[in-house]
Design an enzyme around this catalytic site. Structure first.
Site: not given
Ligand code: GLA
Length: 393
Positions: A150, A205
């Site tokens: 990430d 997302d």
């Protein structure tokens, strides 16, 4: 002396080039699996959930149709020991990660984990910055097969450098690990990550609740909005390196069947990784049927590895094409409207690329052969739904 220096620089060059690469021959088709985040986030993830999800992946037939990775997302890690090695959150994972990885492997599945290129993960757990080689060594020791990496808490870091660093660390650790870049498309990874990782997120997302469209703070995050962001980057995807429009939200928050079917079909057309994010233990029969539709999965997993592209856009009604092996073609009619749409299928006028000769047609969701492309017809595509055809030479 001169020869000595020459020798030294040669050694350095060899070491550098030996480790400056990703593992080849991994993810030759888009990875398929399950990831904990979309349902369990931080609070709900633990050892029992992961074990039961591996069980369910087998019991509910997902393994049989190609799903293989079970990936723990954020919140398995809690700190670092005095030597800098990562410490597992023992409240959530009392048996440790190695035991869990062994369990997942014992089911014939593969095991994935999550970290972050910055000092902290997005949920505030320890990131890998400064510990890349130690973390890669640990993952290899545990038997990790997939790493999602990430991009939170990376202020001042260069994305390319940070992701290459972890790629090199993984390579040095010696265990083939699929490397999934998760920097949300901010630095256009499709332009530089082909030799860095095996897939890269192209967007922020997906809405975990699986909304069709919508936004958070002005960022479009409904799954259909994410589709729009894949237009134009299809040429960067191929075997071993995929655009990733994020994990699936099929089965989340009671997504209606038509929308789930459309979402899954579009991810298949996009050659997107198929990472389910729903609770596989309790999913409805219709979600299970959608996630395990073999012919739709075959479109996604086609060995040619071509990402689908839009060939017609009528506003809220689109036609998408995905070239398949042997000259076959997948066509998806995508109705984004909240009402049904009648569409005149005229094979010669649909802008189908490399359309030549006659093809037999199968309507995949109806599981029905419907003649050949020598005949045009009128079809009704239900609201927020798709019709997927496979054209066979
Ligand atoms: C980011 C990622 C998500 C998820 C969370 C975990 O938001 O993009 O997919 O991994 O972090 O904290």
């Amino acid at each position: 002396m001169k020869t000595f220096y020459l020798f030294l620089s040669l050694c350095f060059l060899t070491i550098n080039t030996t480790f400056s690469q990703k593992f080849e021959n991994l993810a030759l088709t888009p990875p398929m699996g399950w990831n904990s985040w979309n349902t369990f986030e931080c609070a709900g993830v633990n050892e029992t959930v992961i074990r039961e999800m591996a069980d369910a992946m087998v019991a509910k037939g997902l393994k049989d149709v190609g799903y293989e990775y079970i990936v723990i997302d954020d919140c398995w890690q809690i700190g670092r020991d005095k030597d800098g090695y990562i410490i597992v959150d023992k409240e959530k994972f009392p048996s440790g990660i190695k035991v869990l990885a062994d369990y997942v492997h014992s089911k014939g599945l593969k095991f994935g984990i999550y970290s972050d290129a910055g000092i902290k993960t997005c949920a505030g757990r320890p990131g890998s910055k400064g510990f890349e080689y130690k973390d890669a060594e640990t993952y290899a020791k545990w038997g990790v097969d997939y790493l999602k990496y990430d991009w939170c808490f990376t202020e001042g870091q260069d994305a390319k450098t940070s992701y290459k660093l972890m790629r090199d660390a993984l390579y040095k650790a010696g265990r083939p690990i699929v490397f999934s870049l998760c920097e949300w498309g901010e630095n256009k990874p499709w332009e530089w990550a082909e030799n860095v990782g095996h897939l890269w997120r192209t967007t922020l997302d997906i809405d975990m609740k699986g909304r069709f469209d919508g936004n958070i703070n002005g960022n479009l995050i409904g799954w259909s909005d994410l589709v729009d962001k894949q237009v134009g980057i299809e040429k960067f995807a191929g075997p071993g390196h995929w655009n990733d429009p994020d994990m699936l939200a099929v089965g989340n928050n009671d997504m209606p069947i038509n929308e789930a079917r459309a979402h899954f079909s579009m991810w298949a057309m996009l050659a997107a990784p198929l990472m389910a994010g729903n609770d596989l233990r309790t999913m409805s029969f219709s979600d299970q049927e959608i996630l395990t539709n073999k012919e739709i999965i075959a479109i996604n997993q086609d060995v040619l590895g071509k990402q689908g592209f839009k060939i017609k856009d009528y506003g809220n009604f689109e036609v998408w094409q995905k070239p398949l092996k042997n000259g076959d073609i997948a066509i998806c009619l995508f109705n984004r409207e909240i009402k049904n749409k009648k569409y005149q299928v005229n094979w010669k006028q649909m802008n189908i690329k490399d359309f030549a000769g006659e093809y037999s047609i199968k309507n995949l969701w109806k599981n029905k052969e419907i003649g050949t492309t020598n005949t045009n017809f009128l079809i009704e595509v239900p609201a927020r739904d798709v019709v997927v055809f496979k054209l066979k030479k």
